[in-house]
Design an enzyme around this catalytic site. Structure first.
Site, PDB file in Angstrom:
ATOM      1  N   LYS A 134     100.117  38.253 -35.590  1.00 57.82           N
ATOM      2  CA  LYS A 134      99.980  39.283 -34.554  1.00 57.82           C
ATOM      3  C   LYS A 134     100.079  40.653 -35.212  1.00 57.82           C
ATOM      4  O   LYS A 134     100.898  40.861 -36.122  1.00 57.82           O
ATOM      5  CB  LYS A 134     101.089  39.085 -33.508  1.00 57.82           C
ATOM      6  CG  LYS A 134     100.988  39.974 -32.277  1.00 57.82           C
ATOM      7  CD  LYS A 134     102.124  39.675 -31.292  1.00 57.82           C
ATOM      8  CE  LYS A 134     102.025  40.527 -30.020  1.00 57.82           C
ATOM      9  NZ  LYS A 134     103.134  40.243 -29.081  1.00 57.82           N
ATOM     10  N   SER A 147     101.663  39.310 -24.281  1.00 56.87           N
ATOM     11  CA  SER A 147     100.897  40.233 -25.103  1.00 56.87           C
ATOM     12  C   SER A 147     100.294  39.598 -26.353  1.00 56.87           C
ATOM     13  O   SER A 147      99.363  40.146 -26.919  1.00 56.87           O
ATOM     14  CB  SER A 147     101.795  41.391 -25.521  1.00 56.87           C
ATOM     15  OG  SER A 147     102.816  40.932 -26.395  1.00 56.87           O
ATOM     16  N   SER A 171     105.859  37.036 -23.981  1.00 56.98           N
ATOM     17  CA  SER A 171     104.621  37.326 -24.711  1.00 56.98           C
ATOM     18  C   SER A 171     104.157  36.238 -25.673  1.00 56.98           C
ATOM     19  O   SER A 171     103.049  36.322 -26.198  1.00 56.98           O
ATOM     20  CB  SER A 171     104.763  38.639 -25.487  1.00 56.98           C
ATOM     21  OG  SER A 171     104.608  39.723 -24.613  1.00 56.98           O
TER      22      SER A 171
END
Lengths: 477, 489
Positions: free
Chosen positions: B81, B156, B180
């Site tokens: 990420k 997210s 997330s």
């Protein structure tokens, strides 16, 4: 109306840990700009602080020396404000639970002792330094200082005069130096003092509106700024005005304070607990270890100097005023000098030379061993005390060994009685008038004749022997 | 045979390397081919490190050839990420304010994965600064759900979830502040774990809300989850909040046996807010546990209703300070033509952040402001303690708690962007877990009628990851179905 001043002090002091408070960077002040930096103290994305254990120990040590209660459980908080010298745009500090609180320190003024309450002493990080160059449109930021451990010490509003404030600062600096936690160098900014000043009619309880005077470069500056504020605030009140709560700067050149920021524009720092750090827990055992490792503090050392070296309280106070001087004195004694002459030579002659040359004892070329040797030369009659003063000057300038100076310059005292008797005969023969005066009872003439003897020996005559021989010779005239 | 190597799990890949059936180079190029084939539609990656990955794979080939792999994940292609700091490539948190930013260091988790031999193939899309539940808040691109390209992948960590679900790499890392990892894992049909707070170092994770953030993996199965957790867990001297709790060998927890476990079902989670279809999926999953010998009981988490409000006070407060450093002074976006320092701050932040980030910074600044602190932040902290206590109490009666991961399957792109509150409710089942600091895992529990994955959330006691993995592994073995390949193939 009679007014009295009420002052509380806030002192920020940089703690001499090897590394910064939240990262491994060096705290060295003299490094070139932005060389003692890393992603952590630069506030790069993704970094986390880790609290320096040495800072906790130094803070607890100071807290104990200031008779504070040490919090078993305290925490760090974030103080939020935007400024280019603050890498993260928040400062990690302590808000409602300082590590040390509710202590006191004694000051002495005009023979009376007074306790100044210590509200709190807490840990935080220093900011970077903004560097503005005249004529250059951009400003620079030097992050070497960012993250240097900072201890903030806050007093109760217990101080009642500028002199008391000065005395408090002097004692506090002495204590911090004894604890070996800071060099307390105001010029380099490792100690910064702010005064909260208000006045109120004598006999009233309610505090007046205070002003906070910041950015003062010396203790005497703080003293002058307080005295200035007393006059200024009284004038405001007597003219029917009200004192504005604000931050004021100190213009040392003009000797005035000036308005910097009013309360209305004061920051809302939005403090909240620092989630990147765990609570600071100082258990009884840790506190005990720190307490037991505390060095001897000024009061105790002064008492010991009186007891062990038979020094007068005043002398012991002067010698222990700074740790450096007290250490130096003890080294001179250890090197073989008698305590009393050692104390006198340090406090009077050496101190005069230091003052004259604006030098610190730490930088002095006269080592404790050589001063002890010089005192030894007086004791064994090699030189007189008077000659010794000249020898000390030479030692101060060159750092040379006193014996070498004495030998090279031929300063060895004349104690040879035969030689001095011959000189006495010559002096009496050449000064028939004064001799007659002396015989007629004028004691003053004796002094003149001694002077002639010393002149003839170029000051090297052993004063005691010269006296004896001269009296003897006169009695035979 | 590089054709479908990308479909393999990490443990399958390592077995194949060991037996000489394939090599890391072949697996990495298979994944790179797969990225090349699908990512123009999926948009999971914001940066692909092709040359770097190929070089690393060759070095890994040599190690396997010598029979001396570097660690348990040697040669396994992974994705990261974009909130994780990497020396390689950029670290931007998918924000304009960090566009072009290169980190001078690797996050601790990245360092540990590299030491274990894993091969990062690139950085993955996310909601800007991890703020969002759909990955639509990325300043770079909108990631699609591999099961339905009109739908969001969740957020997210949407890029991380989509990349594993679409077989672009075997493992990815994400971060989870209020769901997330788990919510996108549920939306995309992969396994996602938010470890116990303190289990995994946060050093090198660009902070959103420090007391809630935790890094965790996305994998294709529970076995891989155990492998990654073995590598990334444990105390890190750079993170004061990382726990000094011994790290077990998580692969030892991979036993298909839950007969000694009591499963708790929190009654507050099975209300009308949960759609009928989702409820049925969860109930079916609970049956699997029951059939496997687990005891199922009802538990209560009475302060559940406060979780969303508490969360949005705590996380925004911390974010308002954490994001203060992006000011244009030292790095990142600096607005041109500022007339003063203050103007530079204003303009750089106004131009550099997207609307959701600005909304949260303002909210967080507000709740910390003098005069509001007690009413909001302080009260939220007290409520947080109550929520934490709810879980402590519940775990006195049960070993794991089962809940839905999200109230609905993945929604359509744009469906909730106009209504932040509606978007915030995507996380109602995940948020309490971060507030309590406990571990939570999401595992696929079937497809809805509209062919979108549903996620089962398994919650455990602090540092109870072994039990979570055992429950997840057992469920995988006993559920009697696989999701199959998403239609993006």
């Amino acid at each position: 109306m009679e007014y009295e001043v009420v002052v509380g002090m806030e002192v920020h002091v940089e703690i001499d840990t090897k590394s910064k408070v939240f990262c491994a960077c060096s705290t060295n002040f003299h490094a070139p700009p932005n060389t003692n930096v890393c992603p952590i103290c630069l506030g790069m994305p993704g970094v986390l602080p880790v609290l320096n254990r040495g800072m906790v120990e130094a803070t607890v040590a100071v807290g104990l020396a200031l008779n504070c209660t040490i919090s078993r459980w305290s925490k760090m908080d974030r103080k939020n404000y935007f400024y280019p010298d603050l890498a993260k745009n928040y400062q990690i500090s302590q808000y409602d639970l300082p590590l040390c609180h509710d202590g006191w320190m004694e000051i002495n003024l005009d023979g009376t002792t007074k306790r100044i309450g210590i509200t709190r002493a807490h840990m935080e990080e220093d900011t970077a330094r903004n560097v503005h160059t005249i004529g250059v449109a951009e400003s620079g930021v030097d992050f070497n200082r960012c993250g240097v451990p900072l201890l903030e010490i806050v007093t109760e509003p217990d101080i009642r005069s500028a002199q008391e404030a000065f005395e408090y600062l002097t004692r506090l600096k002495q204590l911090l130096q004894y604890l070996n936690v800071s060099d307390c160098n105001m010029e380099e900014g490792s100690l910064r003092a702010e005064a909260n000043i208000s006045i109120r009619p004598v006999g009233t309880e309610k505090f007046g509106v205070k002003t906070e005077v910041k950015n003062v470069a010396s203790f005497s500056g703080v003293q002058k700024a307080i005295d200035y504020e007393i006059v200024r605030q009284r004038q405001v009140l007597e003219e029917g005005g009200t004192v504005v709560q604000e931050t004021r700067g100190w213009d040392a050149a003009k000797g005035v304070t000036f308005s910097q920021r009013s309360k209305e524009s004061a920051h809302d720092y939005r403090y909240f607990p620092e989630p990147d750090l765990v609570p600071v827990i100082v258990d009884e055992a840790w506190e005990k270890r720190i307490r037991e490792s505390l060095p001897e503090l000024p009061r105790a050392r002064k008492q010991r100097f009186q007891d062990s070296y038979s020094l007068k309280p005043y002398d012991a106070g002067v010698l222990t005023a700074s740790k450096a001087m007290a250490d130096y004195f003890e080294a001179v004694v250890t090197a073989g000098a008698q305590p009393k002459p050692a104390a006198n030579w340090i406090m009077v002659e050496l101190q005069a030379l230091l003052t004259e040359h604006k030098q610190e004892l730490e930088d002095c070329k006269v080592t404790s061993a050589s001063l002890a040797a010089m005192i030894g030369l007086i004791d064994d009659g090699t030189i007189s005390g008077k000659i010794a003063k000249d020898v000390l000057i030479e030692m101060f300038d060159s750092g040379r060994d006193p014996k070498a100076i004495v030998t090279e310059k031929g300063l060895v005292q004349i104690s040879d009685t035969a030689e001095l008797e011959q000189i006495a005969r010559d002096v009496l023969a050449a000064n028939a008038g004064p001799v007659a005066d002396f015989k007629a009872g004028k004691e003053k003439a004796f002094g003149f004749l001694v002077g002639q003897m010393m002149k003839a020996t170029k000051g090297k005559g052993n004063p005691k022997i010269v006296n004896d021989i001269l009296r003897n010779a006169l009695s035979r005239v | 045979m590089t054709g479908t190597l990308y479909r393999l799990t990490a443990h399958e890949l390592c077995d194949a390397y060991k037996s000489g059936k394939t090599t890391p180079s072949q697996a990495v190029s298979s994944c790179l081919d797969r990225i090349n084939a699908v990512d123009s539609k999926l948009k999971a990656f914001v940066d692909v490190w092709k040359d770097y990955a190929v070089d690393q794979a060759q070095a890994s080939d040599d190690r396997w050839a010598k029979g001396a792999p570097k660690g348990p994940l040697d040669g396994v292609p992974i994705g990261l990420k974009d909130v994780l700091c990497t020396k390689q490539g950029f670290t931007t948190c998918c924000s304009k304010i960090l566009r072009g930013y290169r980190s001078p260091f690797d996050a601790t988790v990245v360092e540990r994965l590299l030491n274990a031999g894993a091969i990062p193939v690139g950085k993955l899309n996310m909601d800007e600064f991890a703020m969002g539940s759909s990955t639509e808040n990325s300043s770079v691109q909108v990631t699609r759900n591999p099961w339905n390209l009109r739908c969001v992948p969740g957020g997210s960590s949407g890029g991380s979830a989509a990349a594993v679900a679409a077989d672009e790499c075997a493992i990815t890392l994400g971060s989870d502040t209020g769901g997330s990892i788990r919510q996108p894992a549920a939306c995309c049909g992969c396994v996602g774990l938010k470890p116990t707070y303190g289990r995994v170092s946060r050093y090198g994770l660009v902070a959103f809300a420090s007391s809630l953030d935790q890094i965790g993996p996305f994998t294709k199965d529970a076995h891989d989850m155990a492998l990654v957790m073995n590598v990334i867990s444990g105390r890190d001297p750079h993170d004061a909040t990382s726990a000094d709790v011994p790290v077990p060998d998580y692969t030892k927890a991979l036993r298909a046996d839950v007969s000694d476990l009591t499963v708790g079902l929190p009654k507050e989670y099975f209300t009308d807010a949960l759609g009928q279809e989702m409820r049925e999926k969860i109930e079916a999953a609970v049956k699997v546990f029951e059939k496997s010998g687990a005891k199922v009981i009802e538990v209560s988490l009475p302060h559940t209703d406060y979780a969303v409000a508490v969360y949005y006070i705590v996380c925004t407060a911390e974010a308002s300070a954490n994001l203060a450093r992006f000011d244009g002074v030292r790095y990142g976006y600096r607005a041109p033509n500022a007339v003063s320092v203050e103007d530079m701050y204003h303009r750089s932040k106004s131009e550099g952040y997207g609307p959701e980030v600005q909304r949260r910074i303002m909210l967080g600044t507000y709740v910390l402001s003098s005069g509001y602190y007690d009413a909001y932040y302080l009260k939220a902290q007290k409520a947080r303690a109550l929520i934490r206590r709810d879980f402590t109490n519940a775990f006195q009666k049960c070993d794991v708690i089962l809940t839905p991961t999200a109230p609905t399957p993945a929604f359509e792109i744009g469906a909730k962007t106009a209504d932040p509150l509606e978007m915030y409710l995507s996380d109602i089942y995940t948020i309490s877990v971060n507030l309590a600091g406990i571990p939570g895992l999401s595992i696929p529990c079937g497809l809805t009628a509209s062919k979108l994955p549903a996620g089962l959330q398994i919650l455990g006691k602090p540092f109870g990851e072994e039990t979570l993995l055992r429950a997840a592994y057992t469920y995988e073995q006993k559920r009697g179905f696989t999701l199959g390949q998403p239609p993006i193939s």
